[in-house]
Design a protein around this motif. Structure first.
Motif, PDB file in Angstrom:
ATOM      1  N   ARG A  89     -21.670-108.009  11.094  1.00  0.00           N
ATOM      2  CA  ARG A  89     -20.556-107.757  12.012  1.00  0.00           C
ATOM      3  C   ARG A  89     -20.802-106.486  12.821  1.00  0.00           C
ATOM      4  O   ARG A  89     -20.414-106.398  13.987  1.00  0.00           O
ATOM      5  CB  ARG A  89     -19.253-107.633  11.221  1.00  0.00           C
ATOM      6  CG  ARG A  89     -18.691-108.976  10.763  1.00  0.00           C
ATOM      7  CD  ARG A  89     -17.239-108.840  10.351  1.00  0.00           C
ATOM      8  NE  ARG A  89     -16.654-110.152  10.079  1.00  0.00           N
ATOM      9  CZ  ARG A  89     -16.287-110.585   8.864  1.00  0.00           C
ATOM     10  NH1 ARG A  89     -16.465-109.789   7.812  1.00  0.00           N
ATOM     11  NH2 ARG A  89     -15.758-111.778   8.708  1.00  0.00           N
ATOM     12  N   ARG A  90     -21.439-105.495  12.199  1.00  0.00           N
ATOM     13  CA  ARG A  90     -21.717-104.247  12.902  1.00  0.00           C
ATOM     14  C   ARG A  90     -22.631-104.470  14.107  1.00  0.00           C
ATOM     15  O   ARG A  90     -22.565-103.742  15.099  1.00  0.00           O
ATOM     16  CB  ARG A  90     -22.354-103.250  11.936  1.00  0.00           C
ATOM     17  CG  ARG A  90     -22.449-101.844  12.488  1.00  0.00           C
ATOM     18  CD  ARG A  90     -22.623-100.804  11.391  1.00  0.00           C
ATOM     19  NE  ARG A  90     -23.771-101.091  10.558  1.00  0.00           N
ATOM     20  CZ  ARG A  90     -23.711-101.343   9.242  1.00  0.00           C
ATOM     21  NH1 ARG A  90     -22.536-101.349   8.621  1.00  0.00           N
ATOM     22  NH2 ARG A  90     -24.806-101.579   8.544  1.00  0.00           N
ATOM     23  N   CYS A  91     -23.455-105.485  14.047  1.00  0.00           N
ATOM     24  CA  CYS A  91     -24.343-105.821  15.166  1.00  0.00           C
ATOM     25  C   CYS A  91     -23.653-106.708  16.196  1.00  0.00           C
ATOM     26  O   CYS A  91     -24.184-106.934  17.278  1.00  0.00           O
ATOM     27  CB  CYS A  91     -25.586-106.524  14.609  1.00  0.00           C
ATOM     28  SG  CYS A  91     -26.754-107.098  15.839  1.00  0.00           S
ATOM     29  N   GLU A 132     -33.325-108.915  23.546  1.00  0.00           N
ATOM     30  CA  GLU A 132     -33.141-109.709  22.343  1.00  0.00           C
ATOM     31  C   GLU A 132     -31.919-109.280  21.549  1.00  0.00           C
ATOM     32  O   GLU A 132     -31.229-110.109  20.947  1.00  0.00           O
ATOM     33  CB  GLU A 132     -34.378-109.652  21.452  1.00  0.00           C
ATOM     34  CG  GLU A 132     -34.936-108.265  21.180  1.00  0.00           C
ATOM     35  CD  GLU A 132     -35.928-107.823  22.238  1.00  0.00           C
ATOM     36  OE1 GLU A 132     -35.531-106.971  23.069  1.00  0.00           O
ATOM     37  OE2 GLU A 132     -37.068-108.300  22.251  1.00  0.00           O
ATOM     38  N   PHE A 133     -31.596-107.970  21.566  1.00  0.00           N
ATOM     39  CA  PHE A 133     -30.484-107.448  20.782  1.00  0.00           C
ATOM     40  C   PHE A 133     -29.268-107.206  21.674  1.00  0.00           C
ATOM     41  O   PHE A 133     -29.416-106.710  22.796  1.00  0.00           O
ATOM     42  CB  PHE A 133     -30.873-106.128  20.111  1.00  0.00           C
ATOM     43  CG  PHE A 133     -32.117-106.205  19.269  1.00  0.00           C
ATOM     44  CD1 PHE A 133     -32.291-107.230  18.363  1.00  0.00           C
ATOM     45  CD2 PHE A 133     -33.112-105.243  19.383  1.00  0.00           C
ATOM     46  CE1 PHE A 133     -33.434-107.309  17.580  1.00  0.00           C
ATOM     47  CE2 PHE A 133     -34.255-105.299  18.611  1.00  0.00           C
ATOM     48  CZ  PHE A 133     -34.422-106.344  17.703  1.00  0.00           C
ATOM     49  N   PRO A 134     -28.072-107.508  21.186  1.00  0.00           N
ATOM     50  CA  PRO A 134     -26.885-107.224  22.004  1.00  0.00           C
ATOM     51  C   PRO A 134     -26.636-105.733  22.170  1.00  0.00           C
ATOM     52  O   PRO A 134     -25.982-105.309  23.128  1.00  0.00           O
ATOM     53  CB  PRO A 134     -25.747-107.892  21.213  1.00  0.00           C
ATOM     54  CG  PRO A 134     -26.241-107.934  19.806  1.00  0.00           C
ATOM     55  CD  PRO A 134     -27.713-108.135  19.898  1.00  0.00           C
ATOM     56  N   ALA A 184     -24.205-115.997  22.305  1.00  0.00           N
ATOM     57  CA  ALA A 184     -23.658-115.483  21.053  1.00  0.00           C
ATOM     58  C   ALA A 184     -24.767-114.830  20.236  1.00  0.00           C
ATOM     59  O   ALA A 184     -25.952-115.077  20.450  1.00  0.00           O
ATOM     60  CB  ALA A 184     -23.001-116.607  20.267  1.00  0.00           C
ATOM     61  N   THR A 185     -24.392-114.020  19.271  1.00  0.00           N
ATOM     62  CA  THR A 185     -25.364-113.293  18.452  1.00  0.00           C
ATOM     63  C   THR A 185     -25.485-113.951  17.081  1.00  0.00           C
ATOM     64  O   THR A 185     -24.476-114.195  16.410  1.00  0.00           O
ATOM     65  CB  THR A 185     -24.953-111.822  18.284  1.00  0.00           C
ATOM     66  OG1 THR A 185     -24.847-111.224  19.584  1.00  0.00           O
ATOM     67  CG2 THR A 185     -25.978-111.061  17.473  1.00  0.00           C
ATOM     68  N   VAL A 186     -26.721-114.224  16.691  1.00  0.00           N
ATOM     69  CA  VAL A 186     -27.017-114.894  15.420  1.00  0.00           C
ATOM     70  C   VAL A 186     -27.757-113.917  14.520  1.00  0.00           C
ATOM     71  O   VAL A 186     -28.726-113.286  14.944  1.00  0.00           O
ATOM     72  CB  VAL A 186     -27.870-116.161  15.653  1.00  0.00           C
ATOM     73  CG1 VAL A 186     -28.221-116.825  14.326  1.00  0.00           C
ATOM     74  CG2 VAL A 186     -27.138-117.138  16.562  1.00  0.00           C
ATOM     75  N   ARG A 200     -28.607-114.299  21.269  1.00  0.00           N
ATOM     76  CA  ARG A 200     -29.144-112.988  20.942  1.00  0.00           C
ATOM     77  C   ARG A 200     -29.265-112.865  19.423  1.00  0.00           C
ATOM     78  O   ARG A 200     -28.649-113.625  18.677  1.00  0.00           O
ATOM     79  CB  ARG A 200     -28.261-111.877  21.507  1.00  0.00           C
ATOM     80  CG  ARG A 200     -28.147-111.922  23.025  1.00  0.00           C
ATOM     81  CD  ARG A 200     -27.591-110.624  23.565  1.00  0.00           C
ATOM     82  NE  ARG A 200     -27.332-110.707  24.996  1.00  0.00           N
ATOM     83  CZ  ARG A 200     -28.249-110.551  25.930  1.00  0.00           C
ATOM     84  NH1 ARG A 200     -29.505-110.322  25.585  1.00  0.00           N
ATOM     85  NH2 ARG A 200     -27.941-110.634  27.208  1.00  0.00           N
ATOM     86  N   ILE A 201     -30.048-111.898  18.999  1.00  0.00           N
ATOM     87  CA  ILE A 201     -30.308-111.725  17.571  1.00  0.00           C
ATOM     88  C   ILE A 201     -30.089-110.263  17.194  1.00  0.00           C
ATOM     89  O   ILE A 201     -29.915-109.410  18.072  1.00  0.00           O
ATOM     90  CB  ILE A 201     -31.740-112.165  17.205  1.00  0.00           C
ATOM     91  CG1 ILE A 201     -32.767-111.410  18.063  1.00  0.00           C
ATOM     92  CG2 ILE A 201     -31.899-113.676  17.370  1.00  0.00           C
ATOM     93  CD1 ILE A 201     -34.216-111.714  17.734  1.00  0.00           C
ATOM     94  N   CYS A 202     -30.108-109.991  15.897  1.00  0.00           N
ATOM     95  CA  CYS A 202     -29.904-108.628  15.414  1.00  0.00           C
ATOM     96  C   CYS A 202     -31.146-108.030  14.780  1.00  0.00           C
ATOM     97  O   CYS A 202     -31.232-106.805  14.628  1.00  0.00           O
ATOM     98  CB  CYS A 202     -28.773-108.591  14.384  1.00  0.00           C
ATOM     99  SG  CYS A 202     -27.138-108.873  15.075  1.00  0.00           S
TER     100      CYS A 202
END
Length: 642
Positions: A605-607, A138-140, A549-551, A568-570
């Motif tokens: 942005r850090r994620c 789930e997380f990048p 992409a990460t949301v 993906r999510i953070c």
């Protein structure tokens, strides 16, 4: 798409995915549903591993799967002498399963809870190109989930969606209607392998299905048959049991290989359940050997077939498990678990605790009846079912009720999983075997006594199915089961019972009140609410956000975004992700709170996030960023970046 067309598509796609397993099992002469499922998943494991090694897509997985089926085809029809054939009554059981599946369609409701987690993983496997073990994360910047490090069951769900040409949400929601007949058949085969008589085998299957589908109402666990934990418990466990018990009776290399294939499938889909199955089986083998000096070698062979594949996989999994906070927990993690599972644990001190005896009967009337029937196993000690109930039951009782065993056990498998070991008490077999003995003792009175008992038990103990245990079952029933198993172990050699009569009717009448209760409350579960994400937001996420992409969003929104869009999510609800060092779910929630309070874009942005979703109905936060979508509640911002 009409419901009938969707059902036919799902059924056809499932049959295609399982077909190579059917052909391999037939080629080996193990012609039963259990072997079909075992080999289907074993083959899928191999071709999925090949796909991951080649960084291929799910299309390659499907091509390799069909190639195995084509290769097995000439051997399947060459006519090897059958080692195992289908259980008597299989046609009737399949018909009952089809009816149950149709009924499940009407209570499917909405996808919620863990279903969203597994839908997200399935969607990534289906939509992403170069597959790897990290694809479903789930997380990048996260790590593998120790329970689902290898995406075997998610690959099956994704393949069904691909072959049926439907959205994976339809698979997660409605595949239980297709799998229900398999569950009924597999429990029948497990009962037949243990009892070798139609009536108790059917009673065991009926008890198992009613425990999971009828007792909780709203379709119970069977509405979640498409999810790994439920399918492991209701499909893979009875499949492995059926094959292992058949191997005990008739040792052969095709049966040993099929049992190992089932064990491999189980440990990959849900690792702890393979351990939970092997431990009671070891108790069965030991008691059988102590009582009648039989089944020692074949039992050891069956236990090895169940254990060796599981052990090999666990060795590979060990570094991932070690990264999990809930395994070998510190004082803070243990305190958090105590609070989470309040009511289910008898806590004497931070280092001395066990499950409460009320946990055994929490599933209601059938579970309580099974516990009360355990002492009758002493009157049938020469039969395998009695050894399974006594040996397997005592292992479960000892591990869960004795702190000096339960504490290290929970440290190894996690407290979350350790409490589930209670569910591996052989309730269906204790019920079916005990009812057989009771029917032999009562004769014609067995039927009316069973009906009266079923009504009384259902009224007194309807079950406690909330996440937190409030009342549970009667503790006295558990202690009767414990005492009965101990007495049976010590005195069981002295008795031999003649063949019972009226057992099938008596079992059916005792189960009848539970079935009536289940059907009277046959409606979608109110616990699974409709998704709050608007159709417009979902469409924007699918159309405007790049694949993978990460949301960045709040935990509840992120959890659903990952399920309905291939991104993906953070952040995610801590209870729905693995608590590993890299995942750090609690810290991510704290980061989200700081973001909401400050609006600092450095946090997403850090994620690695390039998009932000804000629930404007909940958070008073406006960002100075381009807006890609906005409605009355949701806003989708473009952050830019990777």
């Amino acid at each position: 798409m009409t419901a009938i067309l969707l059902y036919l598509r799902l059924a056809t796609a499932t049959a295609i995915v399982l077909a190579p397993g059917f052909l391999v099992a037939r080629a080996l002469g193990v012609r039963c549903v259990a072997a079909t499922l075992a080999w289907a998943l074993a083959v899928l494991f191999a071709v999925t591993a090949a796909t991951i090694l080649a960084s291929g897509s799910l299309t390659l997985t499907l091509v390799l799967l069909l190639a195995v089926g084509v290769g097995a085809l000439p051997f399947a029809w060459r006519g090897r002498r059958p080692v195992v054939q289908r259980a008597p009554g299989a046609v009737a059981a399949a018909a009952a399963g089809v009816v149950l599946g149709i009924l499940l369609w009407h209570v499917a409701g909405e996808i919620g809870g863990d279903g969203l987690f597994h839908l997200a993983r399935t969607r990534k496997l289906l939509d992403f190109g170069a597959l790897s073990l990290d694809t479903a994360n789930e997380f990048p910047d996260g790590s593998l989930h120790p329970g689902y490090a290898f995406p075997l069951w998610h690959a099956l769900l994704a393949l069904v969606a691909k072959v049926a040409v439907v959205d994976p949400a339809d698979v997660v929601l409605h595949l239980p209607s297709v799998l229900a007949p398999l569950a009924v058949l597999l429990w029948l085969e497990a009962g037949w392998a243990l009892f070798r008589r139609v009536a108790p085998a059917a009673a065991a299957a009926a008890a198992a299905v009613c425990l999971a589908a009828m007792a909780p109402a709203h379709g119970g666990a069977y509405t979640a048959l498409a999810l790994p934990a439920t399918t492991s418990r209701q499909l893979l466990v009875p499949a492995a049991l059926a094959l292992a018990l058949a191997l005990v009776r008739r040792p052969s290399w095709p049966l040993a290989a099929s049992t190992a294939a089932a064990a491999l499938a189980l440990v990959v889909v849900h690792p702890t359940y393979a351990v939970f199955l092997a431990l009671p089986f070891a108790g069965f083998v030991l008691v059988r050997l102590a009582w009648v000096r039989r089944d020692g070698r074949s039992g050891a062979l069956a236990l090895a077939a169940l254990s060796v594949p599981a052990a090999a996989y666990v060795v590979w999994l060990f570094p991932i498990v070690q990264d999990t906070e809930s395994v070998s927990p510190d004082a803070a993690e243990r305190a958090r678990a105590f609070a989470l599972y309040a009511g289910q644990l008898d806590i004497r001190s931070p280092d001395s605790f066990s499950v409460v005896p009320e946990l055994f009967g929490r599933s209601g009337a059938i579970a309580v009846a099974a516990l009360l029937l355990v002492p009758f196993a002493a009157l049938a000690a020469r039969r395998r079912w009695s050894a399974f109930v006594v040996g397997g039951g005592l292992v479960v009782f000892a591990v869960t009720l004795l702190p000096f065993l339960f504490v290290p056990f929970s440290d190894i498998v996690s407290l979350s999983q350790a409490r589930r070991f209670v569910g591996f008490f052989p309730f269906p077999f204790a019920f079916a075997g005990g009812m057989g003995v009771l029917a032999a003792l009562l004769g014609p009175l067995a039927a009316p006594v069973a009906l009266a008992g079923g009504i009384a038990l259902q009224l007194a103990f309807p079950g406690d199915f909330d996440y937190r245990l409030t009342e549970g079952g009667p503790a006295v029933a558990t202690w009767i089961g414990v005492a009965g198993a101990v007495v049976a172990l010590l005195l069981g050699l002295r008795y031999r019972l003649s063949r019972e009569r009226n057992a099938g009717l008596a079992s059916a009448l005792l189960l009848l009140p539970v079935v009536v209760h289940g059907l009277a409350n046959w409606s979608p579960s109110p616990a699974r609410a409709a998704s709050p994400l608007s159709p417009g937001l979902v469409a924007a996420l699918r159309d405007r956000v790049a694949l993978g992409a990460t949301v960045y969003a709040d935990p509840e929104a992120s959890y659903r975004i990952a399920a309905f869009a291939p991104v993906r999510i953070c952040v995610a609800p801590p209870g729905h992700v693995a608590d590993t060092v890299k995942n750090r779910p609690h810290e991510r929630v704290e980061d989200l709170r700081r973001f909401v309070a400050t609006g600092s874009l450095a946090i997403p942005r850090r994620c690695g996030a390039s998009w932000i979703v804000i629930d404007e109905g909940r958070f008073d936060l406006r960002l100075d960023l381009p807006v890609a979508y906005r409605d009355g509640r949701w806003a989708l911002y473009r952050l830019g970046g990777p």
